[in-house]
Design an enzyme around this catalytic site. Structure first.
Site, PDB file in Angstrom:
ATOM      1  NE  ARG A 131     -18.039-149.884  11.886  1.00  0.00           N
ATOM      2  CZ  ARG A 131     -17.357-148.872  12.432  1.00  0.00           C
ATOM      3  NH1 ARG A 131     -16.694-149.043  13.549  1.00  0.00           N
ATOM      4  NH2 ARG A 131     -17.368-147.681  11.859  1.00  0.00           N
ATOM      5  CG  ASP A 141     -16.300-140.972  15.390  1.00  0.00           C
ATOM      6  OD1 ASP A 141     -16.521-140.431  14.289  1.00  0.00           O
ATOM      7  OD2 ASP A 141     -16.669-142.133  15.668  1.00  0.00           O
ATOM      8  NE  ARG A 155     -32.761-123.979  -2.577  1.00  0.00           N
ATOM      9  CZ  ARG A 155     -32.489-124.567  -3.726  1.00  0.00           C
ATOM     10  NH1 ARG A 155     -31.247-124.960  -3.984  1.00  0.00           N
ATOM     11  NH2 ARG A 155     -33.422-124.785  -4.606  1.00  0.00           N
TER      12      ARG A 155
HETATM   13  O1  F6P Z   1     -16.290-144.237  13.939  1.00  0.00           O
HETATM   14  C1  F6P Z   1     -16.197-143.627  12.723  1.00  0.00           C
HETATM   15  C2  F6P Z   1     -17.534-143.543  12.054  1.00  0.00           C
HETATM   16  O2  F6P Z   1     -17.326-142.975  10.773  1.00  0.00           O
HETATM   17  C3  F6P Z   1     -18.610-142.778  12.820  1.00  0.00           C
HETATM   18  O3  F6P Z   1     -18.459-141.392  12.713  1.00  0.00           O
HETATM   19  C4  F6P Z   1     -19.851-143.333  12.160  1.00  0.00           C
HETATM   20  O4  F6P Z   1     -20.938-143.243  13.051  1.00  0.00           O
HETATM   21  C5  F6P Z   1     -19.500-144.761  11.883  1.00  0.00           C
HETATM   22  O5  F6P Z   1     -18.084-144.820  11.867  1.00  0.00           O
HETATM   23  C6  F6P Z   1     -20.008-145.300  10.561  1.00  0.00           C
HETATM   24  O6  F6P Z   1     -19.755-146.662  10.540  1.00  0.00           O
HETATM   25  P1  F6P Z   1     -19.683-147.580   9.256  1.00  0.00           P
HETATM   26  O7  F6P Z   1     -18.380-147.340   8.567  1.00  0.00           O
HETATM   27  O8  F6P Z   1     -19.765-148.952   9.811  1.00  0.00           O
HETATM   28  O9  F6P Z   1     -20.826-147.201   8.384  1.00  0.00           O
END
Ligand code: F6P
Length: 351
Positions: free
Chosen positions: A75, A137, A172
């Site tokens: 990231r 997403d 449930r």
């Molecule tokens: O952008 C993809 C995603 O999986 C989102 O849906 C989620 O909020 C985020 O990445 C999770 O990020 P990480 O892989 O850094 O935990």
């Protein structure tokens, strides 16, 4: 003259990244013949630090069906980095320098919204960039769909299908928390495909009273179980302005706590999390990622840099990267799928 194409995958991984890498590579070998592909490792991290290697043609075979990314990802992007000297490094300058060092004719950045914003800055600095839109997403502006999304919908739907049978057996309420960041596409599609009774989305702040009422109504009508698909970014009315709650926060468990104050029905929570991003891409994503990869090569051939590949209807096309950067495609309130959900009695937790 040999064409040199760099490629990196950045941001969260998703199924279809390797299919896209393969699409770009195979089309480039066809179109340019004399081409060298440079794989940049760990997303922008590798571009900043100069971690890359020339790839063999063979490395692009046998990866179509494999999840994750052979180039790995991270990231890291435009953040300032403190070096051993104590000085801050200008990462964009470092990236441009490594681009020069690699003698690239262009760089293909495969990623989500953050990736495209950083790619836009590199493009402004004079680098030749082509973007490919990936993410589970489905929230990238200017494209109907991203690759990775449909695979995640399939996985999330399978989770909903499986909790369905156990919810029925135990009478449930089963809450399934789905990914999607600040967009509800994944929860909406999987929720409808998986027959959820309640779908809670970031785009529609929910009332806990309305959710309880929807579930109680089902019980009164003789349906002794309920399935709730909640997007990880969903917020209750009044909670909307709160800042993001971090990686360990779970709206699913929060919802269960709030709901059990309102209803007297055994409730359980399932959080599939990164399971939704793993494994092989579904056939739709394999095709889409390949189409988009091939289109990226066409843009390189035409020297139409600074563009992000997109799909609009049946057409694979592209947008200017600067138009995509910094925007998020959330569900519009007039989305036909919301209307479909309401028409079949799904509650969105609205008052
Ligand atoms: O952008 C993809 C995603 O999986 C989102 O849906 C989620 O909020 C985020 O990445 C999770 O990020 P990480 O892989 O850094 O935990």
């Amino acid at each position: 003259m040999t064409k040199r194409i760099g490629m990196l995958t950045s941001g969260g991984d998703c199924p279809g990244l390797n299919a896209a890498i393969r699409g770009v590579a195979k089309a480039s070998y066809q179109v340019f013949g004399d081409v060298e592909i440079v794989g940049i490792l760990d997303g922008y991290g590798g571009l900043i630090d100069g971690r890359y290697r020339e790839m063999d043609k063979e490395e692009f075979s046998g990866i179509l069906t494999i999840g994750g990314t052979i180039l790995r990802t991270s990231r890291r992007k435009g953040e300032t980095v403190r070096q051993n000297s104590g000085k801050y490094m200008d990462v964009f300058k470092a990236m441009a320098k490594n681009y020069e060092k690699m003698k690239l004719d262009c760089l293909v950045t495969i990623g989500g919204d953050g990736t495209h914003s950083a790619a836009g800055i590199l493009q402004e600095q004079g680098l030749n960039i082509i973007g490919l839109p990936k993410t589970i997403d489905n929230d990238i502006w200017g494209t109907d769909v991203t690759f990775g999304y449909q695979s995640a919908v399939n996985i999330a739907t399978d989770v909903l299908d499986r909790v369905h049978t156990t919810a029925v057996s135990h009478s449930r309420v089963l809450i399934v928390e789905l990914m999607g960041n600040t967009a509800g596409w994944l929860a909406l599609s999987a929720g409808i495909a998986g027959g959820a009774d309640v779908i809670l989305l970031p785009e529609i702040p929910y009332s806990i009273g309305a959710v309880a009422e929807a579930i109680n109504k089902r019980y009164e009508s003789g349906k002794h179980f309920s399935i709730i698909a909640v997007a990880e970014g969903a917020k209750s009315i009044g909670d909307e302005s709160e800042s993001p709650k971090g990686h360990h926060y779970s709206i699913g468990y929060q919802l269960a706590d709030d709901l059990t104050k309102e209803i007297d029905i055994d409730t359980r929570v399932v959080v599939p999390g990164h399971y939704q991003r793993g494994g092989a891409p579904c056939p739709y994503d394999r095709v889409l990622a390949t189409q988009m990869g091939v289109h990226a090569t066409e843009l390189i051939e035409e020297k139409r840099f600074g563009r992000t590949v997109a799909v609009k209807g049946d057409v694979i096309t592209s947008n200017l990267m600067k138009d995509v950067a910094g925007k998020t495609k959330t569900i519009p309130m007039d989305a036909p799928l919301l209307g479909v959900g309401r028409s079949i009695g799904i509650s969105f937790g609205e008052v």
